[in-house]
Design an enzyme around this catalytic site. Structure first.
Site, PDB file in Angstrom:
ATOM      1  N   LYS A 141     -52.681 -10.802  35.953  1.00 40.52           N
ATOM      2  CA  LYS A 141     -51.567 -11.514  36.563  1.00 40.52           C
ATOM      3  C   LYS A 141     -51.525 -11.151  38.036  1.00 40.52           C
ATOM      4  O   LYS A 141     -51.460  -9.975  38.396  1.00 40.52           O
ATOM      5  CB  LYS A 141     -50.259 -11.124  35.884  1.00 40.52           C
ATOM      6  CG  LYS A 141     -49.059 -11.702  36.586  1.00 40.52           C
ATOM      7  CD  LYS A 141     -47.816 -11.573  35.776  1.00 40.52           C
ATOM      8  CE  LYS A 141     -46.634 -12.070  36.576  1.00 40.52           C
ATOM      9  NZ  LYS A 141     -45.391 -11.900  35.830  1.00 40.52           N
ATOM     10  N   LYS A 180     -53.218 -15.559  35.019  1.00 43.20           N
ATOM     11  CA  LYS A 180     -52.057 -16.230  35.586  1.00 43.20           C
ATOM     12  C   LYS A 180     -51.983 -15.987  37.078  1.00 43.20           C
ATOM     13  O   LYS A 180     -52.132 -14.841  37.477  1.00 43.20           O
ATOM     14  CB  LYS A 180     -50.815 -15.670  34.899  1.00 43.20           C
ATOM     15  CG  LYS A 180     -49.510 -16.122  35.499  1.00 43.20           C
ATOM     16  CD  LYS A 180     -48.387 -15.430  34.796  1.00 43.20           C
ATOM     17  CE  LYS A 180     -47.082 -15.822  35.441  1.00 43.20           C
ATOM     18  NZ  LYS A 180     -45.983 -15.094  34.887  1.00 43.20           N
TER      19      LYS A 180
HETATM   20  C1  PBG Z   1     -42.136 -11.902  35.498  1.00 43.52           C
HETATM   21  C2  PBG Z   1     -42.703 -13.246  35.279  1.00 43.52           C
HETATM   22  C3  PBG Z   1     -42.942 -14.173  36.293  1.00 43.52           C
HETATM   23  C4  PBG Z   1     -43.439 -15.305  35.678  1.00 43.52           C
HETATM   24  C5  PBG Z   1     -43.499 -15.056  34.303  1.00 43.52           C
HETATM   25  N1  PBG Z   1     -43.047 -13.776  34.075  1.00 43.52           N
HETATM   26  C6  PBG Z   1     -42.676 -14.128  37.734  1.00 43.52           C
HETATM   27  C7  PBG Z   1     -42.959 -12.893  38.483  1.00 43.52           C
HETATM   28  O1  PBG Z   1     -43.887 -12.145  38.174  1.00 43.52           O
HETATM   29  O2  PBG Z   1     -42.225 -12.649  39.425  1.00 43.52           O
HETATM   30  C8  PBG Z   1     -43.809 -16.533  36.435  1.00 43.52           C
HETATM   31  C9  PBG Z   1     -44.015 -17.761  35.665  1.00 43.52           C
HETATM   32  C10 PBG Z   1     -44.004 -18.974  36.481  1.00 43.52           C
HETATM   33  O3  PBG Z   1     -43.955 -18.967  37.732  1.00 43.52           O
HETATM   34  O4  PBG Z   1     -44.037 -20.033  35.850  1.00 43.52           O
HETATM   35  N2  PBG Z   1     -42.296 -10.970  34.511  1.00 43.52           N
END
Ligand code: PBG
Length: 325
Positions: A197, A250
């Site tokens: 991520k 992601k």
């Molecule tokens: C945070 C989380 C995020 C998303 C999913 N879980 C955002 C972040 O890391 O700040 C983003 C998903 C999206 O933008 O669709 N645990």
């Protein structure tokens, strides 16, 4: 074989032929629909930066879950919007067995038992600082955080979650979660780990939806640097060794190479999360008449699958069902 023995255009001659030789086809089986739940009754709120997407109270969310299941999307990924007065720096609400996430999962599994319910495991929606872990000084503390994430995961499993999906990027959290699930006899609760991520500029609309933007700094000490691909392989392999059943990359669109590399490197299913900013870009361009969104949506989803994703979490789930009718 060279021209004229070979002519690439023969296989592009008609729609029938093109469909026969298409290497990649996206189906509803490939998709995971993200859903946002908030407290209350009989209400839905449009998320301004995610046109067409809403945050639902649990009663209405159960209906959305049912809609997806009936229409062939068999998996949802659930996120909870936590009111400000329940946010703290300990994740107290995150582990509450009667919390919003836990009660909603129960309601969904009661109404649509066959639907695969995945839950988000991370502290940011519960954190007064909007960070994915417990804040100590200006640091996000790894080892105290993963204990809470393990407890949170068990509470989701107790509520009936089929998969927990840790999205936090703390080190060692998959192992901690797997051990906690085993100890509590949840031998069959899956872990879909957000393994690679990235610290991304594409999460803006999601943070609007959950009111979860970081109050200070950024997430670069735990989320990955977008310059790196080999590191993604390390992260994915580590998560498989720690007990992940599915690994995820992601965002998706700017990381197709990473999806392909991770797919080569591991033998578990690979998911990709096409995040909120990817959806918002297409919707904004379409609204301006700058792009045919229906064409773009299928092309994007097909590209992500072609890169190697076995599963795609996407806000285009509704559009996909509309287009496949
Ligand atoms: C945070 C989380 C995020 C998303 C999913 N879980 C955002 C972040 O890391 O700040 C983003 C998903 C999206 O933008 O669709 N645990």
């Amino acid at each position: 074989m060279s021209f004229p023995l070979s002519r690439g255009r023969r296989l592009r001659k008609s729609e029938s032929i093109r469909r026969m030789v298409a290497e990649t086809k996206v189906t509803a089986d490939d998709l995971i629909a993200p859903l946002f739940v908030m407290e209350g009754k009989n209400k839905k709120e449009q998320i301004p930066s995610l046109p067409g997407y809403h945050c639902f109270t649990p009663d209405l969310l159960v209906k959305e879950a049912n809609f997806f299941y009936r229409n062939g999307i068999k998996c949802i990924l659930l996120f909870a919007k936590i009111p400000g007065n329940k946010k703290d720096n300990a994740g107290k609400e995150a582990v509450n067995p009667k919390g919003l996430m836990q009660t909603t999962v129960k309601a969904i599994k009661n109404a649509v038992p066959e639907l695969c319910v995945m839950t988000d495991v991370a502290l940011d929606p519960y954190s007064e600082f909007g960070h994915d872990g417990i804040v100590k000084g200006k640091e996000i503390d790894n080892d105290s955080t993963i204990k809470v994430l393990a407890e949170m995961s068990v509470s989701h499993a107790q509520a009936g979650a089929d998969f927990v999906a840790p999205s936090d990027m703390m080190d060692g959290r998959v192992l901690k979660i797997r051990e906690a699930l085993e100890q509590s006899n949840f031998h069959h609760t899956g872990i879909m780990s957000y393994s690679a991520k990235y610290a991304s500029g594409f999460y803006g609309p999601f943070r609007d939806a959950l009111d979860s933007a970081p109050a200070f700094g950024d997430k670069k000490t735990y989320q990955m640097d977008f310059a790196n691909a080999r590191e993604a392989i390390r992260e994915a392999q580590a998560d498989v060794e720690e007990g992940a059943d599915i690994v995820m990359v992601k965002p998706a669109l700017p990381y197709l190479d990473v999806i392909a590399k991770v797919k080569e490197a591991v033998n578990v299913p690979v998911a990709a999360y096409s995040v909120s900013g990817e959806y918002a870009m297409v919707k904004a361009a379409a609204k301006n008449g700058w792009m045919d969104e229906d064409k773009a949506i299928i092309e994007i989803l097909t590209g992500i699958k072609r890169a190697g994703a076995d599963l795609i979490a996407t806000y285009f789930a509704y559009d996909f069902l509309r287009l496949k009718k």
